[in-house]
Design a protein around this motif. Structure first.
Motif, mmCIF file in Angstrom:
data_model
loop_
_atom_site.group_PDB
_atom_site.id
_atom_site.type_symbol
_atom_site.label_atom_id
_atom_site.label_comp_id
_atom_site.label_asym_id
_atom_site.label_seq_id
_atom_site.Cartn_x
_atom_site.Cartn_y
_atom_site.Cartn_z
ATOM 1 N N SER A 70 0.752 -1.256 -0.082
ATOM 2 C CA SER A 70 0.312 -0.158 0.042
ATOM 3 C C SER A 70 0.985 1.108 -0.106
ATOM 4 N N GLU A 99 -2.249 3.750 -2.535
ATOM 5 C CA GLU A 99 -3.266 4.072 -1.473
ATOM 6 C C GLU A 99 -3.648 4.574 -0.308
ATOM 7 N N THR A 126 -0.250 -1.738 9.683
ATOM 8 C CA THR A 126 -0.815 -1.844 8.970
ATOM 9 C C THR A 126 -1.388 0.314 9.346
ATOM 10 N N LEU A 159 -7.416 -1.071 0.328
ATOM 11 C CA LEU A 159 -6.634 -2.021 0.672
ATOM 12 C C LEU A 159 -6.693 -3.221 1.364
ATOM 13 N N ARG A 168 -3.360 -3.147 -5.519
ATOM 14 C CA ARG A 168 -3.775 -2.150 -6.017
ATOM 15 C C ARG A 168 -2.372 -1.874 -7.154
#
Length: 437
Positions: A65, A70, A262, A387, A391
């Motif tokens: 990420s 993101e 995260t 998430l 991506r």
């Protein structure tokens, strides 16, 4: 839904009678490793694998990420800025070195649990095969996640170093995941576990095709970036047949028990926040104020991004306590939709993508909507898989730059670049540093 429940309780008993010294005590809680390598401990091994895989999956999610659009660096711990700008190739990056041990531990524990429980099952000692089926599921989750983010990997066995697989052989991690899920399904688990194993296999097969598009860099963006895999689509449809609801396989990070890296980086340390393509920042540029990403048909703030940002992350209470999506019915529909679109089957694509949109209360897509089928697929994957670690590969294969990448960065100039083996791992492994005798 997978829930991690860890009950940790220790009772220290010191029996001093008959001892010449208060220091002469026996640790009655000490157990040898071989004491738990048995069928009676099967559930413990499955649970241990789950915990390790959760931590490793979350660590890799943070790296993926940070490199995608993101997450956005906002001013603390400059190693995240390096990744946010698309500079992914330094083995000395402190963020990579900090979180990588969790990734390696997850792979080791998943393989160890599978090997032990499978051997017990083959010997006829495993009365209930569910712990083994669960272990297969966790392996089928962490192996593709590892391959999604790492250019190379050297599997080791505790203190015994192992040689690197080599960048060209990382695709084998997807094959292992497919084999794990297949073996788990052969145990006929039924219910949610069958659904999740089918979904994990669909995801591994789809991710394998994405990997083959982006590796080695530069990524192959021909054919509009689509990947097609009939077996992945069949698995996705089979998972949806088991459970047609809007289900999610989730990893929980309970308060004071398991930390989400995260969540820590975005919510606690505020080193990163959600990216500008997804949210408008607060005045201090530290957090999200409102959703920027809008639906291309209904022109409303995207409901999935809103849910993730404002119902999961930015909620009152302790910052690391989160529930994160690993696999979902929506991803299964999108895998089936992409396979159809790659084969120019617009009707099947529309049916699949519109089921996802119906789950979110959005207007159905049609060719008359003014949005191309390709743009619809890209948007739905960007929004619905927000998430979940997908991506970065999508940016590469759909020929999209992150808005935070430096134009001269390796991510921008060599799309398909993944993370190197970190320096700490190189220093500890003689196969990587050239010190093997």
């Amino acid at each position: 839904m997978v829930r991690a429940t860890v009950a940790a309780s220790a009772l220290a008993v010191s029996l001093l009678a008959g001892c010449d010294s208060a220091l002469e005590v026996e640790n009655v809680t000490a157990i040898e490793a071989d004491d738990v390598r048995n069928a009676e401990s099967a559930e413990l091994w499955a649970n241990g694998s789950l915990i390790a895989v959760q931590e490793g999956w979350d660590a890799m999610l943070l790296l993926l990420s940070a490199a995608s659009d993101e997450l956005r660096f906002v001013g603390q711990f400059a190693w995240w800025d390096e990744l946010d700008r698309g500079d992914l190739t330094s083995p000395d990056n402190a963020g990579l070195n900090e979180v990588f041990p969790s990734i390696g531990a997850a792979q080791w524990f998943a393989e160890e649990a599978i090997g032990l429980l499978d051997s017990l099952n083959q010997a006829g000692e495993l009365v209930d095969p569910e712990p083994l089926a669960r272990a297969y599921l966790y392996g089928a989750i962490i192996y593709p996640t590892l391959a999604d983010g790492m250019e190379d990997y050297a599997p080791s066995d505790l203190t015994e170093a192992g040689p690197p697989l080599g960048p060209d052989n990382m695709v084998g991690l997807y094959d292992s995941a497919i084999d794990f899920a297949t073996a788990g399904l052969a145990l006929q688990p039924g219910g949610d576990l069958e659904r999740d194993l089918l979904a994990a296999r669909a995801r591994a097969r789809h991710a394998r095709q994405v990997w083959q598009r982006i590796r080695p860099p530069p990524a192959d963006v021909s054919g509009e970036g689509f990947v097609a895999d009939a077996e992945a689509a069949a698995d996705a449809r089979a998972a949806l047949a088991v459970d047609p609801s809007d289900w999610r396989l989730e990893f929980d990070f309970p308060l004071f028990i398991l930390l989400s890296r995260t969540a820590e980086v975005t919510n606690c340390l505020v080193s990163m926040r959600f990216g500008d393509r997804y949210v408008y920042p607060t005045a201090d540029n530290q957090r999200a104020d409102s959703v920027r990403l809008r639906d291309p048909i209904d022109d409303v703030p995207d409901p999935t991004v809103d849910r993730v940002v404002f119902q999961i992350f930015q909620v009152p209470g302790p910052c690391p306590f989160k529930t994160l999506t690993v696999l979902s019915a929506q991803e299964m529909h999108l895998i089936a939709a992409e396979d159809a679109l790659a084969g120019a089957d617009t009707a099947t694509f529309a049916a699949a993508v519109n089921q996802v949109r119906a789950f979110e209360g959005l207007t159905a897509w049609s060719a008359a909507s003014g949005v191309t089928a390709r743009d619809m697929l890209i948007h739905e994957r960007q929004a619905r898989l927000f998430l979940t670690g997908r991506r970065l590969g999508d940016l590469y294969r759909f020929d999209i730059d992150s808005d935070s990448w430096d134009p001269e960065s390796v991510a921008a100039t060599e799309p398909g670049t993944l993370y190197p083996i970190p320096r700490d791992e190189i220093n500890a492994n003689c196969y990587l540093n050239g010190s093997c005798g």
